[in-house]
Design an enzyme around this catalytic site. Structure first.
Site, PDB file in Angstrom:
ATOM      1  N   TRP A   1       4.383  57.037  21.590  1.00 57.16           N
ATOM      2  CA  TRP A   1       3.712  55.766  21.877  1.00 57.16           C
ATOM      3  C   TRP A   1       2.885  55.320  20.683  1.00 57.16           C
ATOM      4  CZ3 TRP A   1       1.471  55.677  27.564  1.00 57.16           C
ATOM      5  CH2 TRP A   1       2.548  55.773  28.457  1.00 57.16           C
TER       6      TRP A   1
ATOM      7  N   THR B   1      -4.338  35.989  39.311  1.00 60.10           N
ATOM      8  CA  THR B   1      -4.145  36.662  38.024  1.00 60.10           C
ATOM      9  C   THR B   1      -3.308  35.740  37.144  1.00 60.10           C
ATOM     10  OG1 THR B   1      -2.130  37.691  38.811  1.00 60.10           O
ATOM     11  CG2 THR B   1      -4.152  38.937  39.099  1.00 60.10           C
TER      12      THR B   1
END
Ligand code: AMP
Length: 546
Positions: free
Chosen positions: A443, A182
């Site tokens: 958010w 990754t």
């Protein structure tokens, strides 16, 4: 249970090679060399040389399960490694040439690579970390830009000494075929081990007509690097179906890519949004210069494709885009944004909304959205939560078992992506969980703001990130790159956004920057933006929302 009575036939990459040589020996593989000359050969040549590579690696002592690394651009010899290494039971480990040498050293040590194939053109990079990898026994140099340095093995000389026959072994479909790390913007990179089975199933599904639809009539251009997430599986899709393959080598600038697409009559190409933003800007400047009439679709993924990009290609150049979401942990494609038939009669904005979403799950990938406390959230197109996935090409753990907290006890993988999901299953990425902006407990999606900013005619790129705020904890800040010769004021950008977003979503300030910092795989590097400008509002209280 009454057992079915069908053969237990393993799903392995060796079958791809058998098929390539039996059914498509005359299909073509084209690569652009570093000096811009073109290399062309057929599938028959490809399989013959891949067998020679397997014989050479065997002679060097490579055993099943050994990790053999590549440090290479996208070209035919990298393709030989992609198939040869796994088809002899070993594991091809792609090293990301955009990483810092210290990270490359860490990854190669962690993987315990025993052999490495390095492009001669990347030798200066390899030299910087080679000595830090004690497991390396052999260094094979691909002579893409001059002869192999002393003390190394020359790829072509090795192959020339070997027979083009190799008896393909019967492999276990669950055995490891490929190791990809990754990009690891936080913490150490983690290894994901694809199995033969996961690659085969991923390939079969990706080639479905409603997905990439790759087939023999295609000319496939993987712009996305083979050193990142298996170039989204495009090399496997192409070889299984007998398609023509076009590799760009190291030439990834927009004019070179446009030349290649036009000259090689590319029908499907895949790359990250930055590549396509550059290409669109150039096409806008000179719409008649390149004949892209062969292009069927352009795959965009890796980070969010702004709707203005998708719409710009279609409206101004008649080019179709397919937006997809994936992760290294998913081999890598998980969802694709196909407009369902029932939406084909909807208005243009609704259709673009579906096309610009991350799409819905591929067959055999299952998705759910969960809250921070682990509750399943509704698919209402509004509630944000973390996307979790499971399926036959989703990692079950990382190599060496790090990051166990990403795997739930009931068998799902936590993607770390904060999304909404609508009732049709279309996923919309709002943020990476670590990038989400929490303003006074609410958010705010940086991706939604970025997409809207990038639809402003003067804006080339925009990245929205969290700045510390004395009252609201965090507030959005926008880093904006303007198109050459264009201007826009903060007030204009705010007015542009306020058409679409509630006032509390609007960035407190706009920072005009020459470029947005990026990760090794082309994503916005928000950790760097937070590092550089995270205290901007603390230092400039006049800009901060009250
Ligand atoms: P990597 O493993 O390097 O391919 O990174 C995977 C991550 O890239 C995902 O978890 C997402 O955060 C991001 N990503 C990939 N595709 C998209 C997309 N189409 N839109 C938004 N983010 C994406």
């Amino acid at each position: 249970m009454l057992p079915g009575r069908m053969m237990d036939f393993p799903l392995t990459l060796t079958h791809f090679l058998e098929r390539a040589r039996t059914y498509y020996p005359r299909s073509e593989i084209v690569s652009r060399n570093p000096d811009k000359s073109m290399h062309r050969y057929t599938y028959a040549d490809f399989v013959r040389r891949t067998c020679q590579l397997m014989n050479a690696l065997k002679r060097l002592g490579v055993k099943p399960g050994d990790r053999v690394a590549t440090l290479s651009w996208n070209h035919f010899r990298h393709l030989e490694a992609y198939f040869g290494i796994p088809s002899m039971g070993a594991v091809v480990h792609t090293l990301n040439l955009r990483l810092h040498p210290n990270d490359l050293g860490y990854i190669a040590r962690h993987a315990e690579d025993t052999v490495v194939l390095v492009d001669r053109s990347l030798w200066p990079l390899f030299e910087k970390f080679a000595a830090s990898v004690p497991s390396l026994k052999h260094v094979i140099v691909i002579p893409d830009a001059g002869p192999a340095p002393e003390g190394t093995l020359d790829y072509e000389a090795l192959l020339a000494a070997e027979s083009p026959e190799f008896e393909l072994p019967k492999l276990d479909e669950d055995s490891a075929a490929m190791l990809c790390y990754t990009s690891g913007t936080t913490g150490n990179p983690k290894g994901v081990l694809f199995s033969h089975r996961s690659i085969v199933l991923h390939t079969l599904v990706c080639c479905m007509r409603d997905l990439t639809g790759i087939g023999e009539a295609d000319s496939v251009l993987p712009v996305v690097p083979m050193f990142h997430a298996a170039a989204w599986g495009l090399p496997f899709d192409a070889i299984l179906t007998g398609a023509r393959v076009v590799f760009p080598g190291p030439h990834l600038d927009p004019p070179s890519l446009l030349d290649l697409m036009a000259e090689e009559k590319v029908t499907i190409a895949g790359g990250v949004p930055t590549i396509w933003l550059g290409i669109l800007a150039l096409l806008d400047q000179d719409p008649k210069k390149w004949d892209l009439s062969a292009m069927r679709t352009m795959l965009i993924g890796g980070s969010a494709a702004p709707p203005s990009l998708i719409d710009g290609f279609r409206q101004r150049h008649g080019l179709e885009v397919t937006h997809a979401w994936g992760m290294t942990e998913l081999n890598p494609v998980g969802t694709m944004a196909k407009v369902k038939q029932e939406l084909r009669h909807a208005d243009a904005a609704t259709q673009l909304g579906a096309q610009a979403s991350q799409g819905f799950a591929l067959p055999f990938v299952e998705t759910r959205v969960v809250s921070e406390s682990g509750q399943k959230l509704p698919w209402d197109g509004a509630t944000m939560g973390e996307l979790e996935v499971r399926g036959p090409w989703v990692a079950s753990s990382y190599f060496s078992n790090e990051g166990q907290d990403r795997f739930t006890s009931d068998g799902w993988f936590k993607t770390g992506d904060v999304v909404t999901m609508d009732s049709d299953g279309y996923v919309r990425i709002c943020d990476r969980s670590k990038d989400v902006i929490k303003s006074g407990g609410e958010w705010i999606s940086s991706v939604a703001l970025e997409n809207a900013l990038m639809s402003h005619p003067a804006v080339l790129e925009a990245a929205v990130f969290a700045g510390r705020h004395p009252r609201w904890d965090e507030r959005p800040l926008a880093a904006v790159v303007l198109k050459p010769g264009q201007t826009a004021t903060k007030e204009e950008l705010a007015a542009h956004l306020s058409k679409q977003f509630a006032k509390f979503w609007l960035p407190d300030d706009y920072l005009f920057v020459p470029q947005v910092p990026r990760t090794s795989t082309g994503k916005f590097l928000k950790t760097k933006l937070r590092e550089d400008y995270g205290d901007h509002l603390m230092k400039n209280p006049a800009s901060a929302a009250g």
